[in-house]
Scaffold this active site. Structure first.
Site, PDB file in Angstrom:
ATOM      1  N   GLY A  12       0.771  -1.235   0.000  1.00 35.06           N
ATOM      2  CA  GLY A  12       0.000   0.000   0.000  1.00 35.06           C
ATOM      3  C   GLY A  12       0.803   1.285   0.000  1.00 35.06           C
ATOM      4  N   THR A  13       1.996   1.280  -0.612  1.00 39.74           N
ATOM      5  CA  THR A  13       2.729   2.564  -0.656  1.00 39.74           C
ATOM      6  C   THR A  13       2.027   3.562  -1.583  1.00 39.74           C
ATOM      7  OG1 THR A  13       4.265   1.845  -2.395  1.00 39.74           O
ATOM      8  CG2 THR A  13       4.960   1.501  -0.125  1.00 39.74           C
ATOM      9  N   ASN A  14       1.364   3.078  -2.619  1.00 41.59           N
ATOM     10  CA  ASN A  14       0.588   4.000  -3.463  1.00 41.59           C
ATOM     11  C   ASN A  14      -0.622   4.541  -2.707  1.00 41.59           C
ATOM     12  OD1 ASN A  14       1.575   4.360  -6.385  1.00 41.59           O
ATOM     13  ND2 ASN A  14       1.894   2.173  -6.001  1.00 41.59           N
ATOM     14  N   ILE A  86      -9.283  -9.691 -10.102  1.00 36.80           N
ATOM     15  CA  ILE A  86      -9.875  -9.190 -11.351  1.00 36.80           C
ATOM     16  C   ILE A  86     -11.355  -8.869 -11.076  1.00 36.80           C
ATOM     17  CG2 ILE A  86     -10.380  -9.747 -13.771  1.00 36.80           C
ATOM     18  CD1 ILE A  86      -7.354  -9.666 -13.074  1.00 36.80           C
ATOM     19  N   LEU A  87     -11.759  -7.656 -11.391  1.00 34.16           N
ATOM     20  CA  LEU A  87     -13.164  -7.270 -11.210  1.00 34.16           C
ATOM     21  C   LEU A  87     -13.966  -7.807 -12.393  1.00 34.16           C
ATOM     22  CD1 LEU A  87     -12.505  -3.603 -10.060  1.00 34.16           C
ATOM     23  CD2 LEU A  87     -13.085  -5.573  -8.619  1.00 34.16           C
ATOM     24  N   ASN A 101      -6.643   2.228 -12.541  1.00 34.33           N
ATOM     25  CA  ASN A 101      -5.631   1.300 -12.026  1.00 34.33           C
ATOM     26  C   ASN A 101      -4.243   1.838 -12.341  1.00 34.33           C
ATOM     27  OD1 ASN A 101      -4.516  -1.270 -11.083  1.00 34.33           O
ATOM     28  ND2 ASN A 101      -4.112  -1.717 -13.243  1.00 34.33           N
ATOM     29  N   HIS A 103      -0.378   0.608 -13.260  1.00 30.84           N
ATOM     30  CA  HIS A 103       0.330  -0.590 -13.733  1.00 30.84           C
ATOM     31  C   HIS A 103       1.822  -0.269 -13.842  1.00 30.84           C
ATOM     32  CE1 HIS A 103       0.602  -4.493 -15.662  1.00 30.84           C
ATOM     33  NE2 HIS A 103       1.491  -3.952 -16.466  1.00 30.84           N
TER      34      HIS A 103
HETATM   35  C1  GRF Z   1       2.646  -1.066  -7.828  1.00 29.11           C
HETATM   36  O1  GRF Z   1       3.877  -1.210  -8.472  1.00 29.11           O
HETATM   37  C2  GRF Z   1       1.523  -1.049  -8.818  1.00 29.11           C
HETATM   38  O2  GRF Z   1       1.872  -0.580 -10.068  1.00 29.11           O
HETATM   39  C3  GRF Z   1       1.173  -2.489  -8.935  1.00 29.11           C
HETATM   40  O3  GRF Z   1       1.369  -3.036  -7.659  1.00 29.11           O
HETATM   41  C4  GRF Z   1       2.325  -2.265  -6.955  1.00 29.11           C
HETATM   42  C5  GRF Z   1       1.720  -1.900  -5.655  1.00 29.11           C
HETATM   43  O4  GRF Z   1       2.630  -1.357  -4.751  1.00 29.11           O
HETATM   44  N1  GRF Z   1      -0.150  -2.617  -9.483  1.00 29.11           N
HETATM   45  P1  GRF Z   1       2.121  -0.760  -3.383  1.00 29.11           P
HETATM   46  O5  GRF Z   1       1.265  -1.817  -2.678  1.00 29.11           O
HETATM   47  O6  GRF Z   1       1.325   0.469  -3.674  1.00 29.11           O
HETATM   48  O7  GRF Z   1       3.365  -0.458  -2.613  1.00 29.11           O
END
Ligand code: GRF
Length: 189
Positions: A12-14, A86-87, A101, A103
């Site tokens: 969950g860093t994003n 997958i939704l 999303n 990617h």
């Molecule tokens: C990211 O690299 C994203 O592109 C991919 O999964 C990773 C998730 O990283 N779909 P985080 O959990 O947000 O750290």
């Protein structure tokens, strides 16, 4: 105020970046109304640490239906931030244009079934690509094929490793994800 629901499966860093951008005003006039995970993961902990409602819906056949029931009534945007399930088609169609999303590659290359996380980076390095990057795109029923919203690339170094590539990609993701969210919410870049 726009209401965002974030779906996670991992560290969950994003998600953390989105939380921080909402808190510091880089993503203005928005809130995360709910974080949903399809498995136990640190993303759920991050949400709870910021007093954001967080819910686990176990992955499996009924996930999309349960997600639909769990969504708050007023949801402007569903953000997949490292989400691995997958939704289903029905869900994607009923929220067409409202699901995005991120990617970890330059779509349309290195997308599709099985192309997630380290599998993507391994494939990119094995193909001796000169560039990689990240893509934010709309989600439709075809995996990783929805319309691209934002993309950013960088040069792959001659001595690039899986770890260094993954780190660079995360940095690019942290830059483009909030900008893409603002873009789809109609907030000027
Ligand atoms: C990211 O690299 C994203 O592109 C991919 O999964 C990773 C998730 O990283 N779909 P985080 O959990 O947000 O750290």
């Amino acid at each position: 105020m726009k209401n965002i629901v974030v779906l996670v499966s991992g560290g969950g860093t994003n998600l953390q970046r989105i939380i921080d951008c909402i808190e510091n005003g880089e993503i203005p006039n928005a809130r995360i109304s709910l974080v949903i995970a399809d498995r136990e993961c640190f993303g759920l902990v991050r949400a709870r640490n910021h007093n954001i409602a967080a819910q686990l819906i176990p992955r499996g056949k009924s996930f999309s239906a349960e997600l639909k029931n769990a969504l708050p009534e007023h949801t402007d945007l569903i953000v997949l931030a490292g989400f691995l399930s997958i939704l289903n088609k029905e869900f994607c169609e009923s929220f067409n244009g409202k699901i995005i999303n991120i990617h970890p590659a330059l779509l349309p290359k290195y997308g599709g079934k099985g192309m997630w996380g380290h599998h993507v980076h391994e494939a990119v390095l094995a193909a001796n690509e000169k560039q990689s990057g990240a893509t934010v795109h709309y989600v439709n029923a075809e995996i990783d094929e929805g319309q691209i919203i934002l993309q950013k690339s960088f040069e792959i170094a001659p001595n690039e490793t899986l770890e260094s590539l993954a780190k660079k990609i995360h940095e690019v993701e942290f830059e483009i994800f909030p900008r893409a969210i603002n873009k789809v919410l109609g907030i000027p870049l």
